[in-house]
Design a protein around this motif. Structure first.
Motif, PDB file in Angstrom:
ATOM      1  N   GLY A   4     -10.789   6.934 -12.589  1.00  0.00           N
ATOM      2  CA  GLY A   4     -10.144   7.610 -11.610  1.00  0.00           C
ATOM      3  C   GLY A   4     -10.031   7.290 -10.195  1.00  0.00           C
ATOM      4  N   LEU A   5      -9.369   8.135  -9.352  1.00  0.00           N
ATOM      5  CA  LEU A   5      -9.342   7.379  -7.845  1.00  0.00           C
ATOM      6  C   LEU A   5     -10.745   7.664  -7.331  1.00  0.00           C
ATOM      7  CD1 LEU A   5      -6.254   9.835  -6.775  1.00  0.00           C
ATOM      8  CD2 LEU A   5      -6.403   7.153  -6.916  1.00  0.00           C
ATOM      9  N   SER A   6     -10.891   6.659  -6.419  1.00  0.00           N
ATOM     10  CA  SER A   6     -12.356   6.481  -5.734  1.00  0.00           C
ATOM     11  C   SER A   6     -12.101   7.447  -4.783  1.00  0.00           C
ATOM     12  CB  SER A   6     -12.437   5.115  -5.398  1.00  0.00           C
ATOM     13  OG  SER A   6     -11.592   4.750  -4.220  1.00  0.00           O
ATOM     14  N   ALA A   7     -13.393   7.743  -4.056  1.00  0.00           N
ATOM     15  CA  ALA A   7     -13.489   8.587  -2.759  1.00  0.00           C
ATOM     16  C   ALA A   7     -12.604   7.871  -1.653  1.00  0.00           C
ATOM     17  CB  ALA A   7     -15.012   8.834  -2.327  1.00  0.00           C
ATOM     18  N   GLU A   8     -12.607   6.688  -1.544  1.00  0.00           N
ATOM     19  CA  GLU A   8     -11.759   6.031  -0.487  1.00  0.00           C
ATOM     20  C   GLU A   8     -10.501   6.098  -0.716  1.00  0.00           C
ATOM     21  OE1 GLU A   8     -11.523   1.541   1.357  1.00  0.00           O
ATOM     22  OE2 GLU A   8     -13.027   1.832  -0.127  1.00  0.00           O
ATOM     23  N   GLU A   9      -9.974   6.060  -2.104  1.00  0.00           N
ATOM     24  CA  GLU A   9      -8.661   5.878  -2.219  1.00  0.00           C
ATOM     25  C   GLU A   9      -8.142   7.658  -2.075  1.00  0.00           C
ATOM     26  OE1 GLU A   9      -8.179   2.784  -5.529  1.00  0.00           O
ATOM     27  OE2 GLU A   9      -8.880   4.770  -6.248  1.00  0.00           O
ATOM     28  N   ILE A  10      -8.981   8.430  -2.164  1.00  0.00           N
ATOM     29  CA  ILE A  10      -8.540   9.801  -2.138  1.00  0.00           C
ATOM     30  C   ILE A  10      -8.341   9.975  -0.681  1.00  0.00           C
ATOM     31  CG2 ILE A  10      -9.223  12.250  -2.380  1.00  0.00           C
ATOM     32  CD1 ILE A  10     -11.008  11.563  -4.774  1.00  0.00           C
ATOM     33  N   LYS A  11      -9.373   9.677  -0.013  1.00  0.00           N
ATOM     34  CA  LYS A  11      -9.180   9.954   1.765  1.00  0.00           C
ATOM     35  C   LYS A  11      -8.129   9.046   2.214  1.00  0.00           C
ATOM     36  CE  LYS A  11     -11.256  11.651   5.118  1.00  0.00           C
ATOM     37  NZ  LYS A  11     -11.361  12.885   5.107  1.00  0.00           N
ATOM     38  N   LEU A  71      -5.170   8.655   0.563  1.00  0.00           N
ATOM     39  CA  LEU A  71      -3.822   9.488   0.401  1.00  0.00           C
ATOM     40  C   LEU A  71      -3.796  10.965   1.402  1.00  0.00           C
ATOM     41  CD1 LEU A  71      -4.012   9.543  -3.431  1.00  0.00           C
ATOM     42  CD2 LEU A  71      -2.455   8.448  -2.079  1.00  0.00           C
ATOM     43  N   TRP A  72      -4.902  11.436   1.624  1.00  0.00           N
ATOM     44  CA  TRP A  72      -5.143  12.534   2.519  1.00  0.00           C
ATOM     45  C   TRP A  72      -4.505  12.270   3.924  1.00  0.00           C
ATOM     46  CZ3 TRP A  72      -5.367  17.708   2.254  1.00  0.00           C
ATOM     47  CH2 TRP A  72      -5.456  18.264   3.183  1.00  0.00           C
ATOM     48  N   LEU A  73      -5.002  11.024   4.216  1.00  0.00           N
ATOM     49  CA  LEU A  73      -4.878  10.734   5.912  1.00  0.00           C
ATOM     50  C   LEU A  73      -3.468  10.398   5.774  1.00  0.00           C
ATOM     51  CD1 LEU A  73      -7.722   8.598   6.826  1.00  0.00           C
ATOM     52  CD2 LEU A  73      -7.459  10.818   7.479  1.00  0.00           C
ATOM     53  N   LYS A  74      -2.726   9.911   4.926  1.00  0.00           N
ATOM     54  CA  LYS A  74      -1.412   9.548   5.057  1.00  0.00           C
ATOM     55  C   LYS A  74      -0.582  10.830   4.800  1.00  0.00           C
ATOM     56  CE  LYS A  74       1.817   6.229   5.082  1.00  0.00           C
ATOM     57  NZ  LYS A  74       1.757   5.511   6.472  1.00  0.00           N
ATOM     58  N   ALA A  75      -0.870  11.773   4.020  1.00  0.00           N
ATOM     59  CA  ALA A  75      -0.318  12.939   3.936  1.00  0.00           C
ATOM     60  C   ALA A  75      -0.402  13.957   5.090  1.00  0.00           C
ATOM     61  CB  ALA A  75      -0.728  13.962   2.787  1.00  0.00           C
ATOM     62  N   ASP A  76      -1.489  13.794   5.928  1.00  0.00           N
ATOM     63  CA  ASP A  76      -1.747  14.765   7.000  1.00  0.00           C
ATOM     64  C   ASP A  76      -0.817  13.906   8.190  1.00  0.00           C
ATOM     65  OD1 ASP A  76      -2.740  16.517   8.718  1.00  0.00           O
ATOM     66  OD2 ASP A  76      -4.648  15.809   8.957  1.00  0.00           O
ATOM     67  N   LYS A 121       0.799  -1.088  -0.003  1.00  0.00           N
ATOM     68  CA  LYS A 121      -0.160   0.191   0.096  1.00  0.00           C
ATOM     69  C   LYS A 121       0.906   1.193  -0.096  1.00  0.00           C
ATOM     70  CE  LYS A 121      -4.494   1.301   1.826  1.00  0.00           C
ATOM     71  NZ  LYS A 121      -5.455   1.037   2.642  1.00  0.00           N
ATOM     72  N   THR A 122       2.175   1.324   0.462  1.00  0.00           N
ATOM     73  CA  THR A 122       2.973   2.160   0.644  1.00  0.00           C
ATOM     74  C   THR A 122       3.464   2.644  -0.734  1.00  0.00           C
ATOM     75  OG1 THR A 122       3.787   1.878   2.799  1.00  0.00           O
ATOM     76  CG2 THR A 122       5.316   3.061   1.572  1.00  0.00           C
TER      77      THR A 122
END
Length: 448
Positions: free
Chosen positions: A343-350, A352-357, A285-286
């Motif tokens: 494209g990216l799903s809503a789950e995939e976007i979230k 990515l965001w959680l990993k970045a934050d 996943k990383t």
């Protein structure tokens, strides 16, 4: 198996560009693997053939071409044969391949693409070298109707130098054909196809409580060494067997080709990837997140944005010096990474965001952007071991079998020099054959 016959055909083999491979195969304790997109007739792409010819004439020509392909494969006698664009819908062709391959000692597995697309995959392994433990079919049932085959096999004689009671002699073989990148918007789906393959391989190993085994991925990847899929697989520890044999680096993308596509462009898209069980591997996943952020960064750099410019672009909706989730999503939309069916799903976007934050405060400051979005691989090296591991499955002191790359050859031979011969008519792809030698090594635990 057939060693005497192989020796008597060396001269003939050399005339079709495979002498070096034939010589390597004759070495004791070696196995060979061939991948080849043989071009299904439903895709009339070869320039030398008259596109307006009668269908019956075209079919006859194509069957004749496949007789030559089979002759070629029989001369080389690879231990593993992986074919793409195999015309599964034609009984005459299927029967011809089944008979020739079975008579030569192969066990054959065929898989059609979903939604009756007409072509598919054929994977054959030789009974003198392998015992098939399991065969699995991967049906993506998504954009592109792509499929993949997974074979779990055990190596048998003549691998005496590796055969002790404490050494496993198993490996995983994958054959696939990825979606063609008709435009940049397909990049996400193609990457997702590879991610699904690796997820399936990983889940198969877990379910069967397997220590890491050597994995060979074969096929037409429809992407070059400059692409995101190449980088994604490299981040997972896979190496291109052809590049390993010729001591090429990741930057040597121009030194060989394997395909002339329907646009007339020549490129290197056919690979036999090798992952040894002693290779360091990131959390899957990383690697997936890093690949998506890599696509993100690539699009921004194409727009000639520097790191600071990119940060300003992402925080355009914010009055402060930070990126909001809404701004992050809008940037993904403008870069064509979301907003369409693949494209990216809503789950995939979230995710990515959680990993970045990093600090979880709901916004990204410049440091977080720099560490997680612009240069994610550097920060992941520091915390890549933080998640759960396979402690209940993997014993990193167990010995297993792995492979060294002995040789690798592309045919036609012009492909090895980065050119494409006009008189080549077997396919619009080159055939790639790699010879491996088994070696004993310790398992390496997955990084989680």
């Amino acid at each position: 198996m057939g060693r005497k016959n192989r020796g008597t055909t060396k001269g003939r083999v050399s005339r079709i560009g495979s002498y070096a491979i034939a010589s390597s195969i004759d070495e004791p304790n070696s196995i060979s693997c061939t991948t080849f997109n043989i071009l299904a007739p439903i895709y009339k792409r070869l320039n030398h053939e008259d596109q307006s010819c009668r269908e019956s004439d075209y079919k006859a020509n194509w069957l004749s071409r496949n007789h030559r392909i089979l002759d070629w494969l029989m001369f080389e006698r690879s231990s593993i044969i992986c074919l793409q664009e195999f015309w599964v819908g034609n009984e005459e062709l299927v029967g011809m391949y089944d008979q020739r391959l079975e008579d030569a000692g192969y066990i054959n597995f065929k898989l059609a693409r979903t939604n009756n697309r007409g072509d598919g995959l054929l994977t054959a392994v030789h009974k003198d070298y392998f015992r098939v433990i399991a065969h699995r079919e991967l049906l993506f049932n998504d954009f592109g109707d792509r499929v993949a085959q997974l074979l779990h096999v055990e190596l048998i004689a003549p691998f005496a130098q590796c055969r002790t009671n404490n050494v496993r002699h198993e490996m995983l073989i994958v054959n696939t054909h990825l979606l063609f990148p008709h435009d940049s918007s397909f990049s996400m789906e193609r990457l997702r196809q590879v991610y699904k393959i690796l997820q399936y391989v990983e889940s198969y190993q877990k379910e069967n409580k397997l220590n890491p085994l050597p994995i060979i991925l074969c096929g037409d990847w429809n992407g070059s060494k400059r692409g995101h899929i190449y980088k994604f697989l490299r981040s997972q520890g896979f190496v291109s067997s052809y590049d390993t044999a010729h001591q090429y680096t990741d930057a040597d993308a121009q030194k060989w080709v394997s395909h002339r596509n329907h646009r007339g462009n020549i490129c290197g898209v056919d690979f036999i990837w090798l992952l040894n069980p002693n290779s360091y591997r990131k959390l899957l996943k990383t690697s997936w997140r890093n690949a998506i952020f890599g696509m993100f960064k690539y699009q921004l750099r194409r727009a000639l944005l520097t790191e600071k410019d990119a940060f300003a672009f992402l925080k355009a909706d914010s009055d402060g010096d930070y990126i909001t989730y809404a701004g992050f999503c809008e940037a993904l939309r403008q870069l064509n990474l979301i907003g369409h069916c693949y494209g990216l799903s809503a789950e995939e976007i979230k995710d990515l965001w959680l990993k970045a934050d990093i600090d979880g405060n709901g916004v990204l400051d410049y440091d977080e952007f720099q560490q997680r979005v612009w240069n994610p691989s550097r920060s992941e090296q520091r915390d890549g071991m933080s998640d759960e591991s396979w402690d209940d499955v993997v014993n990193d002191k167990e010995e297993t079998i792995g492979f060294s790359v002995k040789n690798a050859v592309l045919f036609p031979t012009e492909a090895e020099k980065g050119t494409w011969p006009e008189d080549y008519s077997l396919s619009d792809h080159a055939k790639l054959t790699v010879v491996f030698s088994p070696v004993r090594m310790l398992c390496c635990q997955l990084s989680r």
